[in-house]
Design a protein around this motif. Sequence first.
Motif, PDB file in Angstrom:
ATOM      1  N   THR A  67     -47.145 -14.187  73.494  1.00  0.00           N
ATOM      2  CA  THR A  67     -45.965 -14.222  74.363  1.00  0.00           C
ATOM      3  C   THR A  67     -46.150 -15.079  75.603  1.00  0.00           C
ATOM      4  O   THR A  67     -45.177 -15.392  76.275  1.00  0.00           O
ATOM      5  N   ARG A 131     -42.796 -14.594  64.947  1.00  0.00           N
ATOM      6  CA  ARG A 131     -41.780 -15.105  65.868  1.00  0.00           C
ATOM      7  C   ARG A 131     -40.709 -15.864  65.081  1.00  0.00           C
ATOM      8  O   ARG A 131     -41.018 -16.617  64.164  1.00  0.00           O
ATOM      9  N   THR A 132     -39.464 -15.682  65.510  1.00  0.00           N
ATOM     10  CA  THR A 132     -38.391 -16.476  64.944  1.00  0.00           C
ATOM     11  C   THR A 132     -38.333 -17.798  65.684  1.00  0.00           C
ATOM     12  O   THR A 132     -39.044 -18.014  66.665  1.00  0.00           O
ATOM     13  N   GLU A 134     -36.078 -18.734  67.599  1.00  0.00           N
ATOM     14  CA  GLU A 134     -35.547 -18.488  68.945  1.00  0.00           C
ATOM     15  C   GLU A 134     -36.574 -17.828  69.846  1.00  0.00           C
ATOM     16  O   GLU A 134     -36.310 -17.583  71.016  1.00  0.00           O
ATOM     17  N   GLY A 135     -37.749 -17.455  69.311  1.00  0.00           N
ATOM     18  CA  GLY A 135     -38.783 -16.834  70.114  1.00  0.00           C
ATOM     19  C   GLY A 135     -38.770 -15.323  70.086  1.00  0.00           C
ATOM     20  O   GLY A 135     -39.518 -14.679  70.793  1.00  0.00           O
ATOM     21  N   VAL A 136     -37.907 -14.726  69.275  1.00  0.00           N
ATOM     22  CA  VAL A 136     -37.833 -13.269  69.184  1.00  0.00           C
ATOM     23  C   VAL A 136     -38.977 -12.772  68.306  1.00  0.00           C
ATOM     24  O   VAL A 136     -39.221 -13.285  67.227  1.00  0.00           O
ATOM     25  N   ALA A 137     -39.676 -11.762  68.800  1.00  0.00           N
ATOM     26  CA  ALA A 137     -40.810 -11.213  68.051  1.00  0.00           C
ATOM     27  C   ALA A 137     -40.327 -10.115  67.122  1.00  0.00           C
ATOM     28  O   ALA A 137     -39.421  -9.359  67.450  1.00  0.00           O
ATOM     29  N   TYR A 138     -40.928 -10.039  65.946  1.00  0.00           N
ATOM     30  CA  TYR A 138     -40.628  -8.952  65.027  1.00  0.00           C
ATOM     31  C   TYR A 138     -41.861  -8.662  64.181  1.00  0.00           C
ATOM     32  O   TYR A 138     -42.739  -9.498  64.023  1.00  0.00           O
TER      33      TYR A 138
END
Length: 164
Positions: A67, A131-132, A134-138
């Motif tokens: 991150t 990470r997608t 767009e920077g979204v973590a999952y």
Amino acid sequence: MWLRRAFFGWLTPAAFLLPLWLFVGWLLFNAGGWAFLWVLFLAIPSVFGGQLILTLLVRARPSVRSTRAVSWWDVLGFTIWHCLTISLGFYNQAWWAPVFILTMFVGVGMIWLELWQLLREVRSAGRVVLRTTEGVAYTPPPRQAPPPPPDDIIIITEKTPPPE
């Protein structure tokens, strides 16, 4: 998130700027000869080394590397430690010794905090965070185990004729 990322970016320059402030504070506030020896031989090396060690412990954590942001515990701990270190640079004789002792305790506490966070994250290293774009973590869903083989297996052997 921007505050945690700002602290991430501040950690390396802090290793150079905090010891520099202790020296500049000695010049500005006329602390004296004994304070100069303390600054030169104890404060500058210990603050520089301590900050570098803490920075390396923070950057070793997988969550920080992915991150590029520190945790909220890091923000709290580094804020307290850096404010105490900066206050030492004012060399006020009325409160300098208690603040110095408190600064040492907070510095040791920061090392324990960073080690605790690092070990906690390393233990859970089996979990993967993706990470997608767009920077979204999952976290991906767990893999499905292959189905077990059926219990009723029939083995047929071919009977060979007896030798003649």
